[in-house]
Enzyme design. Sequence first.
Site, PDB file in Angstrom:
ATOM      1  N   CYS A 114       0.657  -1.226  -0.056  1.00  0.00           N
ATOM      2  CA  CYS A 114       0.055  -0.147   0.005  1.00  0.00           C
ATOM      3  C   CYS A 114       0.834   1.088   0.083  1.00  0.00           C
ATOM      4  CB  CYS A 114      -0.730  -0.068   1.005  1.00  0.00           C
ATOM      5  SG  CYS A 114      -2.007   1.478   1.315  1.00  0.00           S
ATOM      6  N   GLY A 115       0.678   1.917  -1.028  1.00  0.00           N
ATOM      7  CA  GLY A 115       1.585   3.223  -0.993  1.00  0.00           C
ATOM      8  C   GLY A 115       1.124   4.565  -0.457  1.00  0.00           C
TER       9      GLY A 115
END
Length: 273
Positions: A114-115
């Site tokens: 997850c960025g």
Amino acid sequence: MTKPVQRRRIQHVEVGVGVTPRHDSLAAEEPLEIRVAGASFAVTMRTPGHDFDLVAGFLVSEGVVARTDQLHAMRYCAPEQDENTYNVIDVGVSGRGAHVAASRERHVYTSSSCGVCGLASIDAVATTSAFDVSADDVRVDAAVLAALPDRLREQQAVFERTGGLHAAGLFGTDGTPLVVREDVGRHNAVDKVVGQALREDRLPLTGTVLQVSGRASFELVQKAAMAGIPVLAAVSAPSSLAVDLADRLGVTVVGFSRGSSFNVYTRPERVVA
């Protein structure tokens, strides 16, 4: 510096046959702390390799930099003056970027999957891009788009050895690969692609296609827009939020690109069928 591929001794089990000791190749995953002007900015899990590209692309995605001249020297540094593990990078930025970096609040840790989950507020995710992708009049032949997943796979050297990496590739409208990067995190792979372009002073990436090996998420649409990429293609599905954001920003989103077919979710006029 840790290599992107590591070997481990394992037990291979085949039901009805038995257990065989062997070695297996694994994709490396290690934390990378990103510091801006000495201050900790974010920590992400990544596959070592092309780390400076990763940091540069990450700062583009965050709206900290948009031009090469805003990015100053990057260097590996040893945490707390200990032995250098090559897992900490300090970077200097100039102009408005320094203020943006100071105002961006992130939690200590961001996972490789997850960025944007490290951001303190979802309101900070929809970062304003310096480039207007909606005005890009690029046209891509449908046959070229359909062939990109295979062309991306051909460039995945580490995946062939480990089977455990995502990939992102930047392509011209004729299908020519411009740069391909791999990582355990799909958002990291995209950041490495964008960062390489920034460091070579090629932003905005008008008239290009970003092909990714996984799904098309909100964060990947955002990263494409921040780099001026008009077309994002994925082998899997887009999320509803990704399509909403792409529609708002003017990014063409292609999903389920497999074999000779795919779906176009936004700005279909860019795809020449």
